[in-house]
Design an enzyme around this catalytic site. Structure first.
Site, PDB file in Angstrom:
ATOM      1  N   GLY A  39       0.810  -1.223   0.000  1.00  0.00           N
ATOM      2  CA  GLY A  39       0.000   0.000   0.000  1.00  0.00           C
ATOM      3  C   GLY A  39       0.843   1.272   0.000  1.00  0.00           C
ATOM      4  O   GLY A  39       0.378   2.326  -0.443  1.00  0.00           O
TER       5      GLY A  39
ATOM      6  N   GLU B 225       2.838  -8.332  -1.640  1.00  0.00           N
ATOM      7  CA  GLU B 225       1.573  -8.933  -1.178  1.00  0.00           C
ATOM      8  C   GLU B 225       1.481 -10.430  -1.430  1.00  0.00           C
ATOM      9  O   GLU B 225       0.897 -11.174  -0.625  1.00  0.00           O
ATOM     10  CB  GLU B 225       0.365  -8.244  -1.842  1.00  0.00           C
TER      11      GLU B 225
END
Ligand code: DAK
Length: 259
Positions: A113, A136
């Site tokens: 993010g 991720e």
């Protein structure tokens, strides 16, 4: 400015704002509250008609943002995860559509993010210790805040694919080579360089800067013909402003423009 817990919003000068993600103990990881506070800060900047540039950075010397907050995400249901992703996507999109330039000052880790937040800025300056990555897949999830779409647009499909499926981090020099960041500076100079760039932007016609941002941000997703038609329209619109009259008169009178 305002009662934020996880961010700091300050005005460095009249028209130049700086938003700092401020959770250094967790390397500025983004939880739901932080994203809610960011959205409120963007509202404040958007509503200030005198705002001309927004800088975004992270607290401390180690990290810009080390990703979404894994401890908060661990127990999310599928629907909660979808809603978290939508909240962040909408907030990041607002940065792209905010009518003033947004400069990301990446002062360390920009992972998951954090990399996605940096890529939602109009351009990025990096400190020498910056590291970019989309790790991720190592946590068993895809990117969730736009990384699978913005990274290929910025560095090309093949390089983005490599980063997204391997989780490999790249350092500031490689990010510079790949066109992900515009400049690399020593950590201690990063904010000053961001501020210097903001001051250069502020010297220009504010309406022209706003319309230029809109052309680049909206035009890149249009075909060339429609994008150029939008450019003609917004170029024409500039001639309805005092700014165009002042800018061109100042040039012809050999004096600096007063915007
Ligand atoms: N979340 C929560 N805490 C974090 C964190 C994070 N992303 N990153 C670091 N921290 C915390 C650590 O747990 C540690 O806390 P304490 O143990 O002190 O309590 C503290 O920050 C310091 O970190 P380290 O001790 O690990 O520091 P190191 O220097 O050793 O390592 C590091 C730094 C950045 C390499 C390491 O912390 C790290 O690998 N962090 C995680 C990086 C990461 O995986 N980021 C991506 C997160 S996932 C989706 C929605 C959302 C997303 C995906 C999908 N959908 C709905 C589909 C999520 C996206 C992400 O961003």
């Amino acid at each position: 400015m305002s009662n934020f817990e996880n961010i700091i919003l300050e005005q460095l000068q009249d028209s130049i704002y700086c938003l700092t993600i401020n959770r250094p103990k967790v390397l500025n990881a983004l939880n739901k509250q932080t994203i809610t506070e960011m959205a409120a800060a963007i509202d404040i900047v958007a509503e200030d008609g005198s705002a001309r540039v927004l800088l975004i950075t992270g607290s401390g010397e180690k990290s810009f943002v080390a990703g979404a907050d894994i401890s908060q995400m661990q127990t999310l249901t599928a629907l909660e995860a979808k809603s978290f992703s939508e909240q962040a996507l909408a907030t990041f999109r607002r940065l792209e559509l905010l009518d003033i330039p947004v400069i990301g000052l990446v002062n360390g880790f920009a992972l998951g993010g954090g990399c996605e937040l940096a890529m939602s800025c109009d351009f990025i300056f990096a400190a020498q210790n910056a590291k970019f990555g989309q790790p991720e897949v190592g946590l068993g999830v895809t990117a969730g805040f736009g990384g699978s779409q913005r990274l290929p647009r910025l560095v090309g499909r093949a390089m983005a694919m490599e980063m997204l499926v391997s989780g490999r981090m790249i350092d500031a020099q490689e990010a510079l080579q790949r066109g992900l960041v515009n400049h690399v500076y020593p950590q201690a100079q990063l904010l000053e360089e961001g501020l210097n760039m903001a001051k250069k932007i502020v010297k220009n016609g504010p309406v022209a800067v706003k319309l230029t941002k809109e052309l680049v941000q909206r035009g890149q997703d249009l075909d060339l013909e429609n994008a150029c038609a939008m450019e003609s329209s917004l170029f024409g619109l500039c001639f309805a402003s005092d700014e165009q009259k002042e800018g061109m008169s100042a040039f012809l009178e050999k004096r600096p423009a007063k915007f």
